[in-house]
Design a protein around this motif. Structure first.
Motif, PDB file in Angstrom:
ATOM      1  N   ILE A   1       0.830  -1.209   0.000  1.00 11.76           N
ATOM      2  CA  ILE A   1       0.000   0.000   0.000  1.00 11.76           C
ATOM      3  C   ILE A   1       0.860   1.253   0.000  1.00 11.76           C
ATOM      4  O   ILE A   1       0.454   2.316  -0.453  1.00 11.76           O
ATOM      5  N   ASN A   2       2.099   1.124   0.469  1.00 12.24           N
ATOM      6  CA  ASN A   2       3.000   2.277   0.494  1.00 12.24           C
ATOM      7  C   ASN A   2       3.636   2.551  -0.868  1.00 12.24           C
ATOM      8  O   ASN A   2       4.476   3.427  -0.987  1.00 12.24           O
ATOM      9  N   LYS A   3       3.235   1.774  -1.861  1.00 10.79           N
ATOM     10  CA  LYS A   3       3.808   1.890  -3.202  1.00 10.79           C
ATOM     11  C   LYS A   3       5.324   1.917  -3.160  1.00 10.79           C
ATOM     12  O   LYS A   3       5.967   2.850  -3.640  1.00 10.79           O
ATOM     13  N   PRO A   4       5.925   0.918  -2.555  1.00  8.25           N
ATOM     14  CA  PRO A   4       7.382   0.916  -2.444  1.00  8.25           C
ATOM     15  C   PRO A   4       8.026   0.785  -3.819  1.00  8.25           C
ATOM     16  O   PRO A   4       7.472   0.131  -4.705  1.00  8.25           O
ATOM     17  N   ARG A   5       9.186   1.412  -3.981  1.00  5.72           N
ATOM     18  CA  ARG A   5       9.932   1.237  -5.228  1.00  5.72           C
ATOM     19  C   ARG A   5      10.453  -0.196  -5.285  1.00  5.72           C
ATOM     20  O   ARG A   5      10.609  -0.761  -6.351  1.00  5.72           O
TER      21      ARG A   5
ATOM     22  N   LYS B   1       2.134   7.264  -9.143  1.00  4.30           N
ATOM     23  CA  LYS B   1       2.981   6.190  -8.625  1.00  4.30           C
ATOM     24  C   LYS B   1       4.144   6.760  -7.832  1.00  4.30           C
ATOM     25  O   LYS B   1       5.299   6.606  -8.178  1.00  4.30           O
ATOM     26  N   GLU B   2       3.789   7.449  -6.753  1.00  2.35           N
ATOM     27  CA  GLU B   2       4.834   8.096  -5.986  1.00  2.35           C
ATOM     28  C   GLU B   2       4.872   7.467  -4.611  1.00  2.35           C
ATOM     29  O   GLU B   2       3.843   7.174  -4.016  1.00  2.35           O
ATOM     30  N   ASN B   3       6.038   7.264  -4.112  1.00  2.00           N
ATOM     31  CA  ASN B   3       6.144   6.667  -2.790  1.00  2.00           C
ATOM     32  C   ASN B   3       6.078   7.747  -1.733  1.00  2.00           C
ATOM     33  O   ASN B   3       6.746   8.760  -1.826  1.00  2.00           O
ATOM     34  N   TYR B   4       5.261   7.524  -0.723  1.00  6.70           N
ATOM     35  CA  TYR B   4       5.113   8.524   0.329  1.00  6.70           C
ATOM     36  C   TYR B   4       6.432   8.772   1.035  1.00  6.70           C
ATOM     37  O   TYR B   4       6.804   9.874   1.346  1.00  6.70           O
ATOM     38  N   LYS B   5       7.125   7.667   1.265  1.00  9.86           N
ATOM     39  CA  LYS B   5       8.315   7.772   2.103  1.00  9.86           C
ATOM     40  C   LYS B   5       9.464   8.454   1.367  1.00  9.86           C
ATOM     41  O   LYS B   5      10.227   9.184   1.962  1.00  9.86           O
TER      42      LYS B   5
ATOM     43  N   LEU C   1       7.649   0.529   7.747  1.00  7.40           N
ATOM     44  CA  LEU C   1       6.440   1.123   7.178  1.00  7.40           C
ATOM     45  C   LEU C   1       6.440   2.640   7.315  1.00  7.40           C
ATOM     46  O   LEU C   1       5.443   3.284   7.022  1.00  7.40           O
TER      47      LEU C   1
ATOM     48  N   THR D   1       1.663  -5.037 -10.081  1.00  9.03           N
ATOM     49  CA  THR D   1       2.216  -3.818  -9.504  1.00  9.03           C
ATOM     50  C   THR D   1       3.436  -3.321 -10.252  1.00  9.03           C
ATOM     51  O   THR D   1       3.780  -2.152 -10.175  1.00  9.03           O
ATOM     52  N   GLN D   2       4.106  -4.216 -10.907  1.00  8.29           N
ATOM     53  CA  GLN D   2       5.294  -3.856 -11.691  1.00  8.29           C
ATOM     54  C   GLN D   2       6.408  -3.221 -10.869  1.00  8.29           C
ATOM     55  O   GLN D   2       7.257  -2.529 -11.403  1.00  8.29           O
ATOM     56  N   SER D   3       6.404  -3.420  -9.540  1.00 15.15           N
ATOM     57  CA  SER D   3       7.553  -2.908  -8.796  1.00 15.15           C
ATOM     58  C   SER D   3       8.629  -3.990  -8.718  1.00 15.15           C
ATOM     59  O   SER D   3       8.409  -5.132  -9.103  1.00 15.15           O
TER      60      SER D   3
END
Lengths: 359, 586
Positions: free
Chosen positions: A149-153, B307-311, B191, A183-185
């Motif tokens: 959910i954090n859209k990690p790279r 598609k941006e990461n918050y962190k 997280l 998700t393609q990450s």
């Protein structure tokens, strides 16, 4: 651009070198597995990427920016832990919403994102359950959702299926693969299960003693192990120490004891007298009665030591010349003849099936 | 078989439950009865009346003292939690400190069980006009006149109460933290939560039960304490406990004292629930805040969709800090904190031992020379000899009694299932949470009402009330790891029940019993407050002797006596810790 670049990473615990001058570039969007026996440093490496451990030496770049000294909570990566590590005092919704809430995201967005994630992992309607009310596989999916959910790279997975039983593990392997496609990450997956690595990965890194042993696609690794460690670690195999007797363009003839084995020479040049390690997969070897007239490039007489029924296969151990032990796996259909220990048999395989292992 | 089981259950369980009902519950009820009986002169008139209450409630000073005591109790318990939490956190989660946790826990036990009275006295020598702090500040010319607010003030009371009670809060906090999987903290950091947020959102909710019981412990014990305000508080530090004790002592107003105690207990409950409600309210407030969403002003919902990461965004913003924070983390903060913490816990006792060798008469700097004279004086003093004889008799008999009753109870709870098991468990451990003052006055009322003459025997009966729980807990903990199939194996090999117990069970849990008995010994030997009320005239114990010396002005021999007691309790707890890894779960 690379997703993750590891440059000369070193990490010791006391006198033990967990990660030893490790460098690796990981492509954007790839599914990479770190495969190795326990204690080979693969989990430590994952923790260094996540920032939960600091490397003694070396640098980490994620999406091109230096992350070496950025603390874990500010890195654009997320981890799925082996023990799931769901927060026991929160329900499923709060667990998944933890990251976005910390980041200060608008609550209605959080809500929408959480339901999107639950849909992705196939657990719609589970919002209000506590972690006690979930099975192992469900916990695992929640852990994945909580990270994604954090859209990690980069998503880091530390033996996430280790605690699940075989059936669910196989199902989850395919599911993770599907989630990766969606998700393609970049996924970095740590495992000690070679089969799992073969099923899921774009590339596999075999590690031992904190170093890279071999990098390659599953097929490359399986079919062309570069050294005895990879050959032995990926799948069951017969490793034989042989000496080169004669080498020409078409055939490489080698000696083991009194027997001769023929293989296809690779690009490397061999001279008679060189010693060499070869690998023959058990499933490439045919086992049959000595009176049979089947023809193979290589044929050896052997005595069956044990025969084990494995369901789809029969696993034989046979001795050639009373000393060289060879494992054979033969597909089994009800009614097939099974050799008994003590039977004299012929083992045959084609020269294509032999892999010359360097080192 | 069923019948025999029931018989042995009764045999094991009855003594402890019976004891607590007779010597703990009944006295409490009698104390409440007293609050409804009038006292006229030295007579107690046993007719129901609420005159005590109306008298006590109409006195303004009572309300002021109750209010002050509760505020002090809240302040002290807040500070003890604040001090305990980082120490417990470091010990649990910091890998460098974690290695020394056994030593640290041992030191906490030493701090917990070494003489309360003596350590209070030590603060007097530290904080006084000629005490170490003032003398040091004057010598270094930071101040000219001694700081008077240090001693005989609320400051002194708070410092000493926190010092005494911190071990009682750190243990429950620490043991509840043990159940937190460290991986959860890593998950939280991964997280995006920083250390502070991880502590607030993960660690604190998960060790909530430990925080609450630590809070209850220090709150009750601080509010009900009367020795510290009496010795260090002066006028401004006077608390309700001192008044209640005086009403049962010099003022001889038992009815009033009992009524005041009941009022105090009601106020304590009210304060406690008010605090709990406050926390609940804050939690509610947080949820409400989430619904109201003040955050939408900062982050637009639409931005999340890309598609941006918050962190990553956060990371880039604070980038220059990262290197600094990276090196800041290398400072061994927890280690430094722990060392300061241990100094706070142990310096007072060490200072007393130091001054016991001082040739000068007063425990002040500068030291005038080395002497063993004070030790010679007390060891030949007949008062001291008598006191130590009494203390030893009491402590030995108490530890034997508590050993037998507590062990039997632990067996009953481990081996049997019965109705009201939980209730019985709480009945057995409840006396630990009761301030000595309350136990003392209720036992006094009980013995006097039943016309039982006060002597060493009543002291032993009183001490058993709060030592049985410790033996029960300690033996219970060692039984927890006891594998009962061993006994079945022994039976299978031909041993009868008695032999199984003698040859198998007893040797395995022996250390747990001995450890519990040693704690009982140390507690009984040190106990002052309960003893003070139920010892009767003419008898003395060592803590009583020390207290009377403190009241009458300080003689130099007191340092020597105190040092002997401190060293003795140190030796006892060390042995107890050696034979059994002491487990005191609060």
């Amino acid at each position: 651009m690379y997703s993750v670049e590891l440059k000369n990473i070193c990490k010791s615990f006391g006198k033990v070198k967990a990660v030893d001058n490790f460098s690796l570039d990981i492509f954007d969007g790839e599914f990479l597995s770190l495969l190795g026996p326990s204690g080979c440093g693969k989990s430590t490496l994952l923790r260094i990427i996540s920032g939960l451990e600091n490397a003694d030496n070396g640098a980490i770049y994620i999406d091109g920016s230096d992350m070496t000294r950025v603390p874990a909570h500010k890195r654009p990566v997320n981890m799925v832990f082996q023990s799931y590590s769901l927060f026991p005092h929160m329900n499923v919704f709060d667990n998944i919403a933890f990251g976005p809430r910390i980041a200060g995201i608008y609550e209605s967005t959080v809500k929408a994102e959480v339901s999107r994630m639950l849909e992705l992992v196939g657990l719609e309607g589970f919002e209000n359950r506590t972690s006690e009310q979930l099975s192992g596989g469900q916990k695992q999916r929640i852990a994945v959702a909580r990270a994604l959910i954090n859209k990690p790279r980069v998503l880091l997975l530390d033996e996430p299926l280790g605690a699940l039983d075989l059936q669910i593990r196989k199902q989850m392997q395919l599911e993770l693969r599907k989630i990766h496609k969606e998700t393609q990450s970049t996924f970095i997956y740590v495992t000690h299960d070679q089969e799992e690595a073969l099923v899921m990965s774009d590339r596999i890194v075999i590690m031992t003693n904190g170093r890279i042993c071999q990098i390659g696609s599953p097929r490359e690794i399986y079919n062309n192990p570069e050294n005895s460690f990879s050959a032995g670690f990926i799948g069951e195999t017969n490793l034989l120490n042989v000496r080169v007797a004669k080498a020409d363009k078409e055939n490489l003839i080698m000696e083991i004891g009194k027997e001769r084995i023929t293989a296809i020479p690779g690009e490397q040049k061999y001279a008679p007298g060189d010693s060499l390690l070869i690998s023959i997969r058990p499933e490439y070897i045919d086992i049959y009665d000595t009176a049979d007239t089947r023809k193979h490039d290589n044929e050896l007489i052997a005595v069956v030591e044990t025969a084990i029924f494995l369901g789809p296969d029969i696993k034989y151990e046979a001795l050639v010349q009373g000393v060289i032990k060879i494992n054979i796996r033969k597909g089994y259909i009800e009614g097939d003849f099974i050799f008994s220990p003590g039977d004299t048999v012929k083992l045959g395989w084609n020269k294509k099936g032999i892999v010359l292992v360097r080192g | 078989m069923q019948k025999r089981n029931l018989k042995s259950l009764g045999f094991l369980l009855a003594p402890s439950v019976f004891y607590m009902v007779v010597f703990f519950l009944a006295p409490m009820i009698i104390l409440i009865l007293y609050s409804f009986w009038r006292t006229e002169g030295f007579e107690i008139i046993k007719t129901f009346s609420i005159s005590n209450y109306s008298r006590v409630l109409s006195e303004k000073i009572n309300w002021i003292l109750i209010y002050r005591s509760i505020l002090m109790g809240l302040l002290v318990s807040f500070i003890t939690l604040l001090l305990s939490f980082p120490a417990a956190y470091g010990l649990t989660f910091n890998p460098r400190l974690n290695r020394y946790k056994d030593y640290f826990l041992f030191m906490i036990l030493i701090a917990m069980f070494s003489s309360y009275l003596i350590r209070v006295y030590a603060w007097r020598t530290i904080l006084g006009d000629f005490g170490i702090i003032n003398q040091f500040l004057i010598a270094t010319r930071i101040i000219k006149e001694p700081l008077e607010f240090l001693l005989y003030s609320r400051t002194a009371v708070v410092i000493a109460l926190v010092h005494i009670l911190t071990p009682f809060t750190i243990l429950p906090v620490y043991s509840s933290m043990q159940n937190i999987n460290p991986e959860l903290l890593r998950a939280s950091r991964d997280l995006g939560a920083n250390s502070l947020k991880t502590t607030l959102k993960i660690v604190m909710p998960l060790c909530r039960s430990g925080l609450i019981s630590g809070f209850i412990f220090s709150f009750i014990l601080a509010t009900g304490d009367y020795v510290i305000p009496a010795l260090l508080g002066g006028k401004s530090g006077l608390m309700i406990g001192k008044l209640i004790s005086d009403m049962f002592g010099t003022l001889y107003d038992w009815g009033g004292g009992a009524a005041l105690t009941v009022v105090l207990i009601i106020c304590l409950f009210a304060a406690f629930f008010a605090v709990i409600f406050l926390f609940k309210f804050f939690a509610m407030f947080e949820k409400l805040g989430r619904k109201l969403n003040r955050r939408d002003l900062r982050i637009q919902p639409s931005k999340i969709q890309d598609k941006e990461n918050y962190k990553l965004k956060a990371g880039k913003k604070i980038h220059p800090w990262n290197s600094f924070l990276y090196y800041l983390k290398k400072i061994p903060g927890f280690e430094i904190y722990t060392i300061i913490f241990l100094i706070y816990m142990f310096a007072p006792a060490l200072i007393i031992i130091f001054f016991s060798f001082n040739a000068g008469r007063a425990p002040t700097l500068p030291v005038t020379g080395f002497t063993l004279n004070w030790y010679k004086t007390i060891l030949t003093d007949s008062n001291f000899q008598l006191a130590i004889r009494n203390s030893l008799i009491i402590a030995v008999l108490v530890s034997i009694g508590a050993g037998i009753i507590g062990t039997a109870a632990a067996f009953a709870f481990k081996r049997f299932e019965f109705k009201f098991k939980n209730t019985a468990h709480y009945l057995l451990i409840f006396p630990i949470t009761i301030p000595g003052l309350l136990l003392g006055i209720s036992l006094l009322s009980f013995f006097v009402l039943l016309k039982i003459p006060l002597n060493l025997g009543t002291v032993i009966l009183g001490h058993l009330v709060f030592t049985i729980p410790f033996v029960y807990l300690n033996v219970g903990a060692s039984l927890e790891n006891f594998n009962e199939t061993i006994e079945e194996a022994a039976r299978d090999l031909g041993a009868n029940s008695f032999k199984v117990f003698l040859k198998i069970t007893l040797p395995i849990i022996k250390s747990g019993i001995i450890g519990g008995m040693l704690i009982a010994f140390a507690l009984s030997f040190d106990e002052f407050i309960v003893t003070f009320f139920i010892i009767g005239g003419g008898q003395n114990t060592v803590p009583m002797l020390i207290f009377s010396m403190l009241r009458r002005g300080i003689k130099p021999t007191i340092n020597a006596i105190s040092s002997l007691v401190l060293i003795a309790s140190f030796i006892f707890i060390s042995i107890a810790n050696r034979v059994t890894r002491l487990k005191v779960r609060l």
